[in-house]
Scaffold this motif. Structure first.
Motif, PDB file in Angstrom:
ATOM      1  N   ILE A 287       0.841  -1.194   0.000  1.00 37.03           N
ATOM      2  CA  ILE A 287       0.000   0.000   0.000  1.00 37.03           C
ATOM      3  C   ILE A 287       0.874   1.241   0.000  1.00 37.03           C
ATOM      4  CG2 ILE A 287      -1.683   1.341   1.338  1.00 37.03           C
ATOM      5  CD1 ILE A 287      -2.781  -1.354   2.363  1.00 37.03           C
ATOM      6  N   ASP A 288       1.890   1.249   0.858  1.00 36.77           N
ATOM      7  CA  ASP A 288       2.806   2.389   0.928  1.00 36.77           C
ATOM      8  C   ASP A 288       3.504   2.620  -0.413  1.00 36.77           C
ATOM      9  OD1 ASP A 288       2.195   2.826   3.568  1.00 36.77           O
ATOM     10  OD2 ASP A 288       4.006   1.871   4.361  1.00 36.77           O
ATOM     11  N   ARG A 289       3.962   1.555  -1.025  1.00 42.23           N
ATOM     12  CA  ARG A 289       4.696   1.681  -2.283  1.00 42.23           C
ATOM     13  C   ARG A 289       3.787   2.210  -3.398  1.00 42.23           C
ATOM     14  NH1 ARG A 289       7.749  -3.851  -3.328  1.00 42.23           N
ATOM     15  NH2 ARG A 289       8.599  -2.673  -5.091  1.00 42.23           N
ATOM     16  N   CYS A 290       2.531   1.751  -3.397  1.00 44.07           N
ATOM     17  CA  CYS A 290       1.576   2.254  -4.388  1.00 44.07           C
ATOM     18  C   CYS A 290       1.295   3.735  -4.158  1.00 44.07           C
ATOM     19  CB  CYS A 290       0.268   1.464  -4.317  1.00 44.07           C
ATOM     20  SG  CYS A 290       0.364  -0.212  -4.985  1.00 44.07           S
ATOM     21  N   GLU A 291       1.111   4.112  -2.905  1.00 42.13           N
ATOM     22  CA  GLU A 291       0.833   5.507  -2.586  1.00 42.13           C
ATOM     23  C   GLU A 291       1.998   6.405  -3.006  1.00 42.13           C
ATOM     24  OE1 GLU A 291      -0.336   8.385   1.180  1.00 42.13           O
ATOM     25  OE2 GLU A 291       0.714   6.504   1.532  1.00 42.13           O
ATOM     26  N   GLN A 292       3.212   5.948  -2.752  1.00 40.89           N
ATOM     27  CA  GLN A 292       4.403   6.724  -3.127  1.00 40.89           C
ATOM     28  C   GLN A 292       4.494   6.878  -4.640  1.00 40.89           C
ATOM     29  OE1 GLN A 292       7.430   4.382  -1.252  1.00 40.89           O
ATOM     30  NE2 GLN A 292       6.816   4.971   0.815  1.00 40.89           N
ATOM     31  N   ALA A 293       4.169   5.810  -5.369  1.00 34.86           N
ATOM     32  CA  ALA A 293       4.222   5.862  -6.831  1.00 34.86           C
ATOM     33  C   ALA A 293       3.154   6.804  -7.379  1.00 34.86           C
ATOM     34  CB  ALA A 293       4.040   4.462  -7.406  1.00 34.86           C
ATOM     35  N   ILE A 294       1.982   6.808  -6.754  1.00 35.46           N
ATOM     36  CA  ILE A 294       0.907   7.718  -7.168  1.00 35.46           C
ATOM     37  C   ILE A 294       1.351   9.159  -6.963  1.00 35.46           C
ATOM     38  CG2 ILE A 294      -1.429   8.515  -6.617  1.00 35.46           C
ATOM     39  CD1 ILE A 294      -2.014   5.553  -5.787  1.00 35.46           C
ATOM     40  N   GLU A 295       1.920   9.434  -5.791  1.00 29.99           N
ATOM     41  CA  GLU A 295       2.358  10.786  -5.458  1.00 29.99           C
ATOM     42  C   GLU A 295       3.439  11.277  -6.415  1.00 29.99           C
ATOM     43  OE1 GLU A 295       2.460  14.361  -3.279  1.00 29.99           O
ATOM     44  OE2 GLU A 295       1.038  12.672  -3.165  1.00 29.99           O
ATOM     45  N   ALA A 296       4.351  10.377  -6.786  1.00 27.06           N
ATOM     46  CA  ALA A 296       5.475  10.753  -7.656  1.00 27.06           C
ATOM     47  C   ALA A 296       5.139  10.635  -9.141  1.00 27.06           C
ATOM     48  CB  ALA A 296       6.686   9.873  -7.336  1.00 27.06           C
ATOM     49  N   ARG A 297       3.925  10.175  -9.466  1.00 28.66           N
ATOM     50  CA  ARG A 297       3.511   9.911 -10.840  1.00 28.66           C
ATOM     51  C   ARG A 297       4.532   9.006 -11.551  1.00 28.66           C
ATOM     52  NH1 ARG A 297       1.676  15.078 -10.338  1.00 28.66           N
ATOM     53  NH2 ARG A 297       2.415  16.427 -11.889  1.00 28.66           N
ATOM     54  N   GLU A 298       4.881   7.941 -10.862  1.00 29.36           N
ATOM     55  CA  GLU A 298       5.925   7.034 -11.333  1.00 29.36           C
ATOM     56  C   GLU A 298       5.299   5.821 -12.015  1.00 29.36           C
ATOM     57  OE1 GLU A 298       9.926   5.217  -9.348  1.00 29.36           O
ATOM     58  OE2 GLU A 298       8.096   5.097  -8.185  1.00 29.36           O
ATOM     59  N   ILE A 299       5.726   5.536 -13.218  1.00 36.01           N
ATOM     60  CA  ILE A 299       5.241   4.345 -13.919  1.00 36.01           C
ATOM     61  C   ILE A 299       5.848   3.110 -13.258  1.00 36.01           C
ATOM     62  CG2 ILE A 299       5.150   3.122 -16.127  1.00 36.01           C
ATOM     63  CD1 ILE A 299       5.417   5.838 -17.511  1.00 36.01           C
ATOM     64  N   ILE A 300       4.995   2.147 -12.931  1.00 33.15           N
ATOM     65  CA  ILE A 300       5.456   0.956 -12.222  1.00 33.15           C
ATOM     66  C   ILE A 300       5.191  -0.297 -13.057  1.00 33.15           C
ATOM     67  CG2 ILE A 300       5.242   1.908  -9.898  1.00 33.15           C
ATOM     68  CD1 ILE A 300       2.484   0.655  -9.695  1.00 33.15           C
ATOM     69  N   ALA A 301       5.979  -1.330 -12.801  1.00 33.23           N
ATOM     70  CA  ALA A 301       5.809  -2.627 -13.451  1.00 33.23           C
ATOM     71  C   ALA A 301       5.218  -3.603 -12.442  1.00 33.23           C
ATOM     72  CB  ALA A 301       7.145  -3.142 -13.974  1.00 33.23           C
ATOM     73  N   LEU A 302       4.143  -4.274 -12.835  1.00 34.01           N
ATOM     74  CA  LEU A 302       3.465  -5.210 -11.950  1.00 34.01           C
ATOM     75  C   LEU A 302       3.538  -6.628 -12.492  1.00 34.01           C
ATOM     76  CD1 LEU A 302       0.095  -3.317 -11.249  1.00 34.01           C
ATOM     77  CD2 LEU A 302       2.241  -3.150  -9.970  1.00 34.01           C
ATOM     78  N   ASP A 303       3.753  -7.589 -11.603  1.00 35.26           N
ATOM     79  CA  ASP A 303       3.506  -9.002 -11.903  1.00 35.26           C
ATOM     80  C   ASP A 303       2.146  -9.298 -11.305  1.00 35.26           C
ATOM     81  OD1 ASP A 303       5.964  -9.266 -13.091  1.00 35.26           O
ATOM     82  OD2 ASP A 303       6.941 -10.026 -11.295  1.00 35.26           O
ATOM     83  N   TYR A 304       1.162  -9.572 -12.184  1.00 34.50           N
ATOM     84  CA  TYR A 304      -0.233  -9.624 -11.732  1.00 34.50           C
ATOM     85  C   TYR A 304      -0.890 -10.935 -12.125  1.00 34.50           C
ATOM     86  CZ  TYR A 304      -4.911  -7.929 -10.657  1.00 34.50           C
ATOM     87  OH  TYR A 304      -6.170  -7.776 -10.123  1.00 34.50           O
ATOM     88  N   SER A 305      -1.759 -11.420 -11.226  1.00 32.34           N
ATOM     89  CA  SER A 305      -2.542 -12.631 -11.489  1.00 32.34           C
ATOM     90  C   SER A 305      -4.020 -12.263 -11.479  1.00 32.34           C
ATOM     91  CB  SER A 305      -2.288 -13.699 -10.419  1.00 32.34           C
ATOM     92  OG  SER A 305      -0.917 -14.052 -10.376  1.00 32.34           O
ATOM     93  N   ASP A 306      -4.758 -12.677 -12.527  1.00 31.69           N
ATOM     94  CA  ASP A 306      -6.191 -12.377 -12.559  1.00 31.69           C
ATOM     95  C   ASP A 306      -6.971 -13.425 -11.777  1.00 31.69           C
ATOM     96  OD1 ASP A 306      -6.429 -14.648 -14.158  1.00 31.69           O
ATOM     97  OD2 ASP A 306      -6.621 -13.520 -16.016  1.00 31.69           O
ATOM     98  N   GLU A 307      -8.293 -13.342 -11.819  1.00 37.64           N
ATOM     99  CA  GLU A 307      -9.124 -14.245 -11.017  1.00 37.64           C
ATOM    100  C   GLU A 307      -9.002 -15.701 -11.448  1.00 37.64           C
ATOM    101  OE1 GLU A 307     -13.160 -13.097 -11.397  1.00 37.64           O
ATOM    102  OE2 GLU A 307     -13.137 -13.040 -13.587  1.00 37.64           O
ATOM    103  N   ASP A 308      -8.511 -15.946 -12.667  1.00 39.13           N
ATOM    104  CA  ASP A 308      -8.295 -17.313 -13.146  1.00 39.13           C
ATOM    105  C   ASP A 308      -6.855 -17.772 -12.928  1.00 39.13           C
ATOM    106  OD1 ASP A 308     -10.949 -17.553 -14.096  1.00 39.13           O
ATOM    107  OD2 ASP A 308     -10.395 -16.431 -15.910  1.00 39.13           O
ATOM    108  N   ALA A 309      -6.089 -16.962 -12.178  1.00 38.58           N
ATOM    109  CA  ALA A 309      -4.693 -17.257 -11.843  1.00 38.58           C
ATOM    110  C   ALA A 309      -3.757 -17.127 -13.040  1.00 38.58           C
ATOM    111  CB  ALA A 309      -4.556 -18.643 -11.226  1.00 38.58           C
TER     112      ALA A 309
END
Length: 239
Positions: free
Chosen positions: A137-159
């Motif tokens: 949560i903290d890292r997301c908030e910091q990225a939002i504040e800094a308008r920083e493009i982030i890279a995510l490793d993401y899993s959807d509802e089907d994994a």
């Protein structure tokens, strides 16, 4: 610094009963002297007893005290409950800030009202939110504040897993579940990412510029439009 905070600081600097120049105030508050002149005029117009003039300096007459911070019973309950919810379900930085806010609120309340802080019987148990989730949560908030493009490793509802570059725009809390609202460069559209499905978040080094078409306000507008359309279709189906 917010303007309200700056006005408060000006009053604090003038409380010593000594002459303080606009240049000195401007240096301390990191603003221009012209801004200080406007702030002094505004404070004087609200009744703060500041004497002096531009080019010479300012002094506050003795006897002036800021009014005590007063909250109604319902306001105290709302503040305490909100702080407890943030402590339970917020990020690490939010949790510490909420704890400090409660201490400050209690410290400035009149004696007769202080007991209401501890007497508020509304709680939010922090079951299931691990330290790793709080840090995310903290890292997301910091990225939002800094308008920083982030890279995510993401899993959807089907994994199914995917890698996404995202412009983070805001965090939404749904009760036990946090989602990151962002502009997904892979889909070229808005997306909501559940934080509990993000396995890794890393900065890309890129920074995005504000774009009205890819803003949190535009996302909210589209969501409202979809909801109103859904309500209209539901009503028609029930007729």
């Amino acid at each position: 610094m917010r303007r309200a905070d700056r006005l408060f600081q000006i009053v604090q600097y003038l409380r010593g009963g000594r002459l303080v120049t606009a240049a000195n105030l401007a240096k301390r508050l990191e603003v221009s002297e012209r801004t200080i002149y406007r702030d002094i005029v505004d404070l004087q117009s609200t009744g703060v007893p500041i004497d002096g003039e531009a080019g010479i300096g300012y002094i506050m007459r003795s006897g002036f005290e800021l009014p005590p911070l007063m909250f109604t019973r319902d306001e105290i309950v709302a503040l305490v409950t909100g702080a407890r919810m943030v402590k339970a379900w917020g990020g690490t930085a939010m949790m510490a800030a909420a704890e400090e806010a409660l201490v400050k609120i209690e410290a400035v309340l009149p004696e007769a009202e202080r007991s209401r802080v501890g007497d508020t019987k509304i709680f939010s148990p922090s079951i299931g939110l691990a330290g790793q989730a709080r840090e995310l949560i903290d890292r997301c908030e910091q990225a939002i504040e800094a308008r920083e493009i982030i890279a995510l490793d993401y899993s959807d509802e089907d994994a199914a897993t995917s890698k996404r570059n995202v412009r983070p725009l805001g965090l939404w809390f749904w009760g036990k579940v946090w989602t990151l609202v962002g502009w997904c460069e892979l889909r070229d559209d808005f997306r909501m990412f559940r934080l509990d499905r993000i396995s890794n978040l890393t900065p890309t080094g890129g920074v995005y510029k504000p774009d009205p078409e890819r803003s949190l306000e535009e996302f909210s507008r589209q969501q409202k439009e979809k909801y109103e359309q859904y309500l209209a279709e539901t009503k028609q189906g029930g007729d």
